[in-house]
Design a protein around this motif. Structure first.
Motif, PDB file in Angstrom:
ATOM      1  N   GLN A   6       0.817  -1.198   0.000  1.00  0.00           N
ATOM      2  CA  GLN A   6       0.000   0.000   0.000  1.00  0.00           C
ATOM      3  C   GLN A   6       0.853   1.251   0.000  1.00  0.00           C
ATOM      4  N   GLU A  10      -3.191   5.216  -0.076  1.00  0.00           N
ATOM      5  CA  GLU A  10      -4.062   4.040  -0.019  1.00  0.00           C
ATOM      6  C   GLU A  10      -4.261   3.576   1.419  1.00  0.00           C
ATOM      7  N   HIS A  14      -7.804   3.506   3.194  1.00  0.00           N
ATOM      8  CA  HIS A  14      -8.276   2.217   3.714  1.00  0.00           C
ATOM      9  C   HIS A  14      -8.777   2.360   5.147  1.00  0.00           C
TER      10      HIS A  14
END
Length: 264
Positions: A6, A10, A14
């Motif tokens: 990631q 991101e 998330h």
């Protein structure tokens, strides 16, 4: 960080994504609902257990804490609400403890609960209900209806109508202006309650996530993560308690104003 592949963006996205069921207006944030119910059950279980085991002799530590909390909040309600406290005092106690427990989840390291949920097959999990605007507004809407209820209870239907049509300008010609001003004042109360709690807890959650991002950087930056996390956690304890108190206090004050039988 959860998931080495990631990127930082991101990772943040998330952790800010809810576990949602449904679409549009009829979507539900299942994680917020789960932790809201869970903290409510924890609160109810603790107080039920203390009440069942309460003794007039030498009380235990938990009983002392509960008794001090009940007496303190009852004193706050007594100073700010002139009517009977049979509903308002338990309501204030429930709001304070419930909101405090919801806020307290924010002190759990940001990756622990999402990673545990991932092991169970759940891809997204946000564990702080008070960082969800839907939860804070649902609490505030309940307060809004109680404001209407206590205004009607203390002043009757005619007094309720006069409250919003003859103030602040006591002349029939100003009824539209008075209605607009008083309606804005009434609606602003639950909105301010909801947004204040949501804003503070969302900001606290985001800072914890940003600090967690530092652990994936080079050694020099990652070394700053732990002291920053501890420092922010210690400061955030004050925020957690303060926001629970403010929500409870403003609720009591708003209900006290609604119940006030004195004419303006």
């Amino acid at each position: 960080m959860s998931g080495e592949s990631q990127t930082s963006i991101e990772y943040i996205q998330h952790h800010l994504t809810f576990l949602t069921s449904g679409e549009g207006f009829w979507s539900f944030n299942l994680d917020s609902l789960f932790f809201t119910v869970l903290t409510g059950l924890v609160f109810s279980g603790i107080f039920y257990s203390v009440g069942k085991k309460m003794t007039t002799g030498v009380p235990g530590k938990l009983q002392c804490v509960v008794e001090m909390l009940v007496e303190w909040i009852d004193g706050v309600v007594k100073e700010n609400f002139s009517g009977k406290r049979t509903l308002v005092a338990p309501l204030a106690l429930t709001i304070f403890v419930w909101v405090f427990l919801m806020n307290l989840i924010d002190l759990v390291p940001v990756d622990y609960l999402p990673q545990f949920a991932h092991m169970l097959g759940v891809n997204h999990l946000r564990a702080v209900p008070s960082a969800d605007m839907n939860i804070t507004f649902s609490l505030a809407i309940g307060v809004f209806f109680l404001i209407i209820f206590y205004t009607l209870k203390s002043k009757g239907v005619s007094g309720f109508v006069k409250e919003y049509t003859m103030h602040p300008f006591n002349h029939p010609a100003f009824i539209p202006v008075n209605l607009l001003l008083e309606t804005v004042t009434l609606i602003s109360k639950p909105i301010s309650l909801a947004l204040r709690l949501f804003g503070n807890m969302y900001a606290g959650e985001l800072i914890f996530i940003l600090i967690a991002v530092m652990y994936s950087a080079n050694i020099a930056v990652a070394a700053l993560g732990l002291p920053l996390q501890l420092a922010w956690a210690i400061f955030h304890i004050l925020v957690i308690v303060l926001q629970a108190f403010v929500f409870m206090m403003l609720t009591v004050v708003y209900l006290g104003i609604a119940y006030n039988k004195a004419e303006h």
